[in-house]
Each structure stands twice: as structure tokens, then as C-alpha cells.
Design a protein around this motif. Structure first.
Motif, PDB file in Angstrom:
ATOM      1  N   GLU A  50       0.823  -1.212   0.000  1.00 48.87           N
ATOM      2  CA  GLU A  50       0.000   0.000   0.000  1.00 48.87           C
ATOM      3  C   GLU A  50       0.859   1.265   0.000  1.00 48.87           C
ATOM      4  OE1 GLU A  50      -0.610  -2.666   2.034  1.00 48.87           O
ATOM      5  OE2 GLU A  50      -2.355  -3.359   0.900  1.00 48.87           O
ATOM      6  N   ILE A  51       1.905   1.275   0.793  1.00 47.90           N
ATOM      7  CA  ILE A  51       2.789   2.444   0.843  1.00 47.90           C
ATOM      8  C   ILE A  51       3.465   2.651  -0.506  1.00 47.90           C
ATOM      9  CG2 ILE A  51       4.962   3.303   1.839  1.00 47.90           C
ATOM     10  CD1 ILE A  51       3.978   2.128   4.526  1.00 47.90           C
ATOM     11  N   THR A  52       3.893   1.559  -1.130  1.00 49.07           N
ATOM     12  CA  THR A  52       4.520   1.664  -2.447  1.00 49.07           C
ATOM     13  C   THR A  52       3.524   2.183  -3.478  1.00 49.07           C
ATOM     14  OG1 THR A  52       6.013  -0.134  -1.850  1.00 49.07           O
ATOM     15  CG2 THR A  52       5.842   0.405  -4.194  1.00 49.07           C
ATOM     16  N   GLY A  53       2.285   1.735  -3.389  1.00 53.66           N
ATOM     17  CA  GLY A  53       1.239   2.247  -4.279  1.00 53.66           C
ATOM     18  C   GLY A  53       1.004   3.732  -4.092  1.00 53.66           C
ATOM     19  N   GLN A  77       4.738  -0.412 -10.403  1.00 51.42           N
ATOM     20  CA  GLN A  77       4.864  -1.270  -9.227  1.00 51.42           C
ATOM     21  C   GLN A  77       4.545  -2.683  -9.724  1.00 51.42           C
ATOM     22  OE1 GLN A  77       2.079  -0.450  -6.080  1.00 51.42           O
ATOM     23  NE2 GLN A  77       3.093  -1.819  -4.641  1.00 51.42           N
ATOM     24  N   PRO A  78       5.571  -3.490 -10.048  1.00 50.40           N
ATOM     25  CA  PRO A  78       5.324  -4.801 -10.648  1.00 50.40           C
ATOM     26  C   PRO A  78       4.335  -5.667  -9.872  1.00 50.40           C
ATOM     27  CG  PRO A  78       7.635  -4.279 -10.809  1.00 50.40           C
ATOM     28  CD  PRO A  78       7.009  -3.216  -9.947  1.00 50.40           C
ATOM     29  N   GLN A  95       9.028  -8.570  -4.684  1.00 54.58           N
ATOM     30  CA  GLN A  95       8.711  -7.811  -3.472  1.00 54.58           C
ATOM     31  C   GLN A  95       7.561  -6.837  -3.736  1.00 54.58           C
ATOM     32  OE1 GLN A  95      10.167  -8.508  -0.535  1.00 54.58           O
ATOM     33  NE2 GLN A  95      11.234 -10.105  -1.672  1.00 54.58           N
ATOM     34  N   ASP A  96       6.664  -6.719  -2.776  1.00 54.89           N
ATOM     35  CA  ASP A  96       5.547  -5.776  -2.890  1.00 54.89           C
ATOM     36  C   ASP A  96       6.022  -4.332  -2.990  1.00 54.89           C
ATOM     37  OD1 ASP A  96       3.716  -7.826  -2.779  1.00 54.89           O
ATOM     38  OD2 ASP A  96       3.173  -7.483  -0.686  1.00 54.89           O
ATOM     39  N   ASN A 121       7.077  11.648   3.690  1.00 55.35           N
ATOM     40  CA  ASN A 121       6.005  11.266   4.617  1.00 55.35           C
ATOM     41  C   ASN A 121       5.093  10.156   4.084  1.00 55.35           C
ATOM     42  OD1 ASN A 121       6.825  13.381   6.421  1.00 55.35           O
ATOM     43  ND2 ASN A 121       5.801  14.818   5.049  1.00 55.35           N
ATOM     44  N   LEU A 122       5.682   9.098   3.618  1.00 52.81           N
ATOM     45  CA  LEU A 122       4.898   7.995   3.064  1.00 52.81           C
ATOM     46  C   LEU A 122       4.154   7.173   4.119  1.00 52.81           C
ATOM     47  CD1 LEU A 122       7.084   6.445   0.228  1.00 52.81           C
ATOM     48  CD2 LEU A 122       4.874   7.557   0.022  1.00 52.81           C
ATOM     49  N   LYS A 123       4.697   7.067   5.292  1.00 54.72           N
ATOM     50  CA  LYS A 123       4.097   6.151   6.292  1.00 54.72           C
ATOM     51  C   LYS A 123       2.980   6.769   7.066  1.00 54.72           C
ATOM     52  CE  LYS A 123       7.968   3.172   6.454  1.00 54.72           C
ATOM     53  NZ  LYS A 123       8.687   2.181   7.091  1.00 54.72           N
TER      54      LYS A 123
END
Length: 123
Positions: A50-53, A77-78, A95-96, A121-123
Motif C-alpha cells: 500500500e505504501i509503495t502504491g 509497481q510490478p 517484493q511488494d 512522509n509515506l508512512k
């Protein structure tokens, strides 16, 4: 190279995969075999699917999509492109948090500013 170097130093990036970086396990081989190191940088965000998205969604410059062709920058995002469930992706080594970024003809400083902004501030 500039984009990869920036990503390697950013605290929100867990790992960078780019043969031009001395940290890459095949860097010495790449130096011998390549006259340049290519335009695709893969890296892992320090976060989950979700954070990567969210990171991908925050990017303003690159097109978001499954192709790595063209002259414009493209990010993907593969893990979001495959119908495999998380366990199957993990078993395949995908990896997600992995991002593939094809650097286009845009100014590297503009790309780095866009990446920096998306990583805040992704998290």
C-alpha cells in the motif's frame, strides 16, 4: 546514474538495483561489459504494498504503466500488475515494495525533485 545515486541515499528507499552503482553485486562485471549502465532503475520502498502504491500515485512526471518503452519516464509497481496473490509473489521473489523506473529524456533534476516529493512522509 543521478537518479540511482539520489535514491540510494534516501531514507525511504530500502534498496536500489542499478548496475552503475558500486553497491550493485555485478557492478564490476557491468563496468567491463557496458559502455553505459542503462536507463532503468529498480528500487524498493521502505514500506509495504500500500505504501509503495501511494508513492507511485504521488509521482507527477512519469507515466504509470506496464511498459518500459518510449522516451518519457515510466514508473510501475510490478506487484500491482500481476494477478498472483502476495504469497505467490513472494515465492517468485517479487517484493511488494519494488518499483521499476525507466528514466526518460526529462531533466534529471526535475525527476529527482518529483521522486523526493513523492517519497516524503509515506508512512
Amino acid at each position: 546514474m543521478h537518479v540511482a545515486q539520489f535514491l540510494e541515499t534516501h531514507p525511504a528507499v530500502r534498496r536500489v538495483y542499478y548496475p552503475g552503482l558500486s553497491s550493485h553485486p555485478d557492478h564490476e562485471t557491468a563496468k567491463k561489459l557496458m559502455s553505459g549502465f542503462g536507463g532503468v532503475v529498480s528500487f524498493e520502498i521502505d514500506g509495504d504494498f500500500e505504501i509503495t502504491g501511494r508513492f507511485i500515485d504521488r509521482l507527477k512526471i512519469p507515466y504509470i504503466g506496464p511498459t518500459l518503452g518510449g522516451v518519457e519516464s515510466i514508473a510501475q509497481q510490478p506487484a500491482a500488475l500481476f494477478s498472483l496473490d502476495r504469497a505467490e509473489r513472494q515465492a517468485a521473489g517479487l517484493q511488494d515494495s519494488l518499483v521499476r523506473y525507466a528514466v526518460g529524456i526529462e531533466d534529471p533534476d526535475d525527476l529527482i525533485e518529483d521522486l523526493k516529493s513523492a517519497l516524503e512522509n509515506l508512512k
